[in-house]
Design a protein around this motif. Structure first.
Motif, mmCIF file in Angstrom:
data_model
loop_
_atom_site.group_PDB
_atom_site.id
_atom_site.type_symbol
_atom_site.label_atom_id
_atom_site.label_comp_id
_atom_site.label_asym_id
_atom_site.label_seq_id
_atom_site.Cartn_x
_atom_site.Cartn_y
_atom_site.Cartn_z
ATOM 1 N N TYR A 42 5.457 -13.822 -1.207
ATOM 2 C CA TYR A 42 4.828 -12.749 -1.966
ATOM 3 C C TYR A 42 3.303 -12.803 -1.836
ATOM 4 N N PRO A 70 10.226 -13.535 -2.859
ATOM 5 C CA PRO A 70 9.617 -12.603 -3.815
ATOM 6 C C PRO A 70 8.751 -13.345 -4.831
ATOM 7 N N VAL A 71 8.059 -12.587 -5.657
ATOM 8 C CA VAL A 71 7.206 -13.165 -6.687
ATOM 9 C C VAL A 71 8.028 -14.105 -7.568
ATOM 10 N N PRO A 90 7.666 -6.213 -6.459
ATOM 11 C CA PRO A 90 8.017 -6.786 -7.762
ATOM 12 C C PRO A 90 8.540 -5.779 -8.777
ATOM 13 N N ASP A 91 8.085 -4.540 -8.705
ATOM 14 C CA ASP A 91 8.504 -3.519 -9.663
ATOM 15 C C ASP A 91 9.901 -3.007 -9.301
ATOM 16 N N ARG A 95 10.963 -0.629 -6.199
ATOM 17 C CA ARG A 95 11.818 -1.250 -5.182
ATOM 18 C C ARG A 95 13.069 -0.425 -4.918
ATOM 19 N N TRP A 120 -1.682 -3.611 -4.436
ATOM 20 C CA TRP A 120 -1.682 -4.689 -5.418
ATOM 21 C C TRP A 120 -2.972 -4.645 -6.218
#
Length: 253
Positions: A42, A70-71, A90-91, A95, A120
């Protein structure tokens, strides 16, 4: 070396691949081996979402990366790992919308798409917290900063309060300690930008993901940032740090 070597590159080195065909050819050969796994984090995504040359980088990433990280949240003992680049977003709503828009895309085209739609902009959230932590560090020192960051784990039945670091869950410990030690290395007038945050996220993933090789900017290797965090961790493996592709290839290629 073990049966599976897991490799993470700092974003600078992904970009270097774009401009150095010979280095790219060596890296692609290494990435094709069955005993090598290339991870894309990420933190890399944060950096490349605002970088140029995304189309060529998408081609390189799609052809060499095995899994995406991922985060990572702030708690627990597990992290996500996926072969789907959409997992980098992340959202959840963004996504899923991207999933619908890329249903017929391959990996390379999906990467190009998500780099284009992503922006970001959370650096202020990190910067505000870091400023608060930096003030505590400057006034009261490292131990007191750790006590503040992990205040929920302090044993308050004695003076001074005691912090039992082994009681902190691994993800929370690594995430916060990377930032604690980064703050301890800051110059008086230094400001944190999104590239710094991305670097910290890459370090967090490298520590938590059983990564065996991290090719990282020399400034972070030289100050021992990773070692400052891992010195109190129990681990079966060792994370090798490299400042450049040459020494990395000498060891792994």
């Amino acid at each position: 070396m073990g049966s599976m070597e897991r490799v993470i590159l700092d974003t600078k080195f992904w970009i270097d691949l774009r401009y150095n065909p010979e280095t790219l050819a060596t890296f692609e050969k290494l990435a094709s081996r069955d005993d090598i796994e290339i991870l894309f984090t990420y933190g890399n995504f944060i950096d490349l979402a605002k970088a140029d040359e995304q189309d060529k980088l998408s081609e390189i990433i799609a052809s060499t990366v095995d899994v995406y990280l991922p985060v990572i949240g702030s708690e627990g003992s597990e992290y996500d790992i996926t072969t789907d680049p959409l997992g980098l977003i992340p959202d959840v709503e963004v996504r899923e919308r991207a999933r619908r828009d890329t249903v017929d895309f391959g990996e390379e085209k999906t990467l190009r798409f998500i780099f284009r739609i992503s922006d970001w902009a959370d650096v202020d959230v990190y910067s505000d917290a870091i400023k608060d932590y930096k003030q505590i560090y400057d006034e009261f020192g490292l131990d007191n900063l750790k006590g503040y960051v992990f205040k929920d784990y302090l044993h308050r039945d004695s003076e001074p309060y005691e912090l039992h670091e082994h009681e902190i869950n691994i993800i929370e410990y690594v995430r916060k300690m990377v930032y604690v030690h980064r703050i301890s290395l800051m110059d008086a007038k230094e400001n944190v930008d999104s590239s710094d945050v991305a670097d910290m996220e890459i370090c967090i993933h490298a520590i938590l993901s059983d990564c065996t090789a991290l090719v990282m900017e020399a400034k972070w290797v030289n100050v021992g940032l990773i070692e400052k965090v891992t010195s109190n961790l129990e681990s079966d493996g060792e994370l090798d740090l490299f400042k450049n592709f040459e020494t990395f290839f000498d060891t792994y290629a």
